[in-house]
Design a protein around this motif. Structure first.
Motif, PDB file in Angstrom:
ATOM      1  N   GLY A 134     -19.629  29.014 -79.704  1.00 17.29           N
ATOM      2  CA  GLY A 134     -20.759  30.068 -79.428  1.00 17.29           C
ATOM      3  C   GLY A 134     -20.115  31.152 -78.791  1.00 17.29           C
ATOM      4  O   GLY A 134     -19.058  31.332 -78.243  1.00 17.29           O
ATOM      5  N   HIS A 135     -21.106  32.171 -78.429  1.00 24.12           N
ATOM      6  CA  HIS A 135     -21.056  33.682 -77.936  1.00 24.12           C
ATOM      7  C   HIS A 135     -20.753  33.743 -76.518  1.00 24.12           C
ATOM      8  O   HIS A 135     -22.133  32.727 -76.238  1.00 24.12           O
ATOM      9  N   ALA A 136     -19.865  33.366 -75.596  1.00 19.10           N
ATOM     10  CA  ALA A 136     -20.329  33.659 -74.117  1.00 19.10           C
ATOM     11  C   ALA A 136     -21.470  33.996 -73.213  1.00 19.10           C
ATOM     12  O   ALA A 136     -21.024  35.418 -73.872  1.00 19.10           O
ATOM     13  N   THR A 171     -13.662  19.052 -75.959  1.00 13.78           N
ATOM     14  CA  THR A 171     -13.107  19.696 -76.005  1.00 13.78           C
ATOM     15  C   THR A 171     -14.301  20.675 -75.013  1.00 13.78           C
ATOM     16  O   THR A 171     -15.327  20.171 -75.478  1.00 13.78           O
ATOM     17  N   ALA A 172     -14.175  21.311 -73.927  1.00 11.68           N
ATOM     18  CA  ALA A 172     -15.800  21.731 -73.702  1.00 11.68           C
ATOM     19  C   ALA A 172     -14.774  23.072 -72.767  1.00 11.68           C
ATOM     20  O   ALA A 172     -14.279  22.545 -71.624  1.00 11.68           O
ATOM     21  N   GLU A 173     -14.784  24.224 -73.035  1.00  7.50           N
ATOM     22  CA  GLU A 173     -13.986  25.633 -72.137  1.00  7.50           C
ATOM     23  C   GLU A 173     -14.405  26.564 -73.193  1.00  7.50           C
ATOM     24  O   GLU A 173     -15.451  26.366 -73.758  1.00  7.50           O
ATOM     25  N   TYR A 174     -14.143  27.277 -72.359  1.00 10.04           N
ATOM     26  CA  TYR A 174     -14.096  28.962 -73.005  1.00 10.04           C
ATOM     27  C   TYR A 174     -12.913  29.518 -73.217  1.00 10.04           C
ATOM     28  O   TYR A 174     -11.042  29.267 -72.777  1.00 10.04           O
ATOM     29  N   ARG A 175     -12.840  30.101 -74.042  1.00 10.03           N
ATOM     30  CA  ARG A 175     -11.634  31.003 -75.192  1.00 10.03           C
ATOM     31  C   ARG A 175     -11.826  32.468 -75.763  1.00 10.03           C
ATOM     32  O   ARG A 175     -12.373  32.916 -76.323  1.00 10.03           O
ATOM     33  N   ASP A 176     -11.042  33.095 -75.001  1.00  9.54           N
ATOM     34  CA  ASP A 176     -11.011  34.324 -75.286  1.00  9.54           C
ATOM     35  C   ASP A 176      -9.922  34.487 -75.951  1.00  9.54           C
ATOM     36  O   ASP A 176      -9.201  34.116 -76.324  1.00  9.54           O
ATOM     37  N   ARG A 190     -15.181  35.933 -76.312  1.00  7.46           N
ATOM     38  CA  ARG A 190     -15.292  35.183 -75.430  1.00  7.46           C
ATOM     39  C   ARG A 190     -15.672  34.213 -75.783  1.00  7.46           C
ATOM     40  O   ARG A 190     -17.249  34.637 -76.109  1.00  7.46           O
ATOM     41  N   ASP A 191     -15.800  32.964 -75.822  1.00  5.93           N
ATOM     42  CA  ASP A 191     -16.126  31.946 -76.749  1.00  5.93           C
ATOM     43  C   ASP A 191     -16.576  30.711 -75.826  1.00  5.93           C
ATOM     44  O   ASP A 191     -15.576  30.097 -75.576  1.00  5.93           O
ATOM     45  N   VAL A 192     -17.582  29.890 -76.152  1.00  4.98           N
ATOM     46  CA  VAL A 192     -18.171  28.916 -76.297  1.00  4.98           C
ATOM     47  C   VAL A 192     -17.169  27.726 -77.202  1.00  4.98           C
ATOM     48  O   VAL A 192     -17.450  27.956 -77.879  1.00  4.98           O
TER      49      VAL A 192
END
Length: 201
Positions: A134-136, A171-176, A190-192
């Motif tokens: 999702g979108h952060a 997995t549980a993180e933010y990714r750019d 920036r994704d969730v």
């Protein structure tokens, strides 16, 4: 302004976006490649890139989306034989059977993000996998184009939703990352990204 994300919103969105479909989300490579193929649901399948990636990797896919563009993609490929396209509202639609894999990429439901994730999580079979992208909250597009209200999530909220012992968070993180817009300009995102496995009991 808060968006309602109904069918008319998405038809207008696709009309404005034109005909260039984005590539499959890279989280499929990092989060799904190692899983044994089975049945999969792509919840909010958009233009079908993720559904076709899953089909190409051996999954039998049900792709559900509110907008007509997703249910009737322009052009067909041999991969479409492995995909059942359904035009329906995921806040009321119910699958006849659970899935080994449930994915969702940037779905903007009318019921709010966490309520939507809770709903689709119920459709994961015991021992199956849920992949949420999702979108952060702080991940607006470039040049000041923020995501509409109600269209963002955060890792902490999703983690709390998928609690033990029913779920194991893998997995549980933010990714750019950057994605080219329809003008070819790099658009930072920036994704969730959350992947969780449902208990097999």
């Amino acid at each position: 302004m808060t968006e309602t994300f109904g069918a008319e919103y998405w038809r207008a969105h696709w009309a404005e976006a034109g005909h260039g479909a984005p590539p499959p989300h890279p989280a499929l490579d990092t989060e799904v490649t190692g899983l044994a193929p089975g049945t999969a649901l792509d919840a909010g399948s958009g233009e079908g890139a993720e559904a076709r990636w899953l089909a190409a990797h051996g999954w039998t896919v049900t792709a559900v989306d509110l907008a007509a563009r997703a249910a009737g993609p322009t052009g067909t490929t041999p991969l479409d034989d492995a995909i059942t396209w359904i035009e329906s509202d995921l806040t009321t639609w119910e699958p006849p059977d659970p899935f080994a894999l449930v994915t969702t990429f940037y779905a903007h439901p009318t019921i709010g993000q966490l309520a939507f994730y809770d709903r689709i999580a119920r459709w994961v079979a015991p021992g199956g996998t849920l992949l949420i992208v999702g979108h952060a909250h702080d991940g607006g597009h470039a040049r000041g184009h923020a995501h509409p209200d109600g269209a963002t999530a955060d890792v902490e909220g999703v983690r709390a939703l998928l609690a033990a012992p029913a779920w194991t968070i893998e997995t549980a993180e933010y990714r750019d990352r950057a994605l080219a817009d329809r003008h070819g300009r790099a658009m930072p995102l920036r994704d969730v990204v959350v992947r969780a496995r449902r208990s097999d009991r």
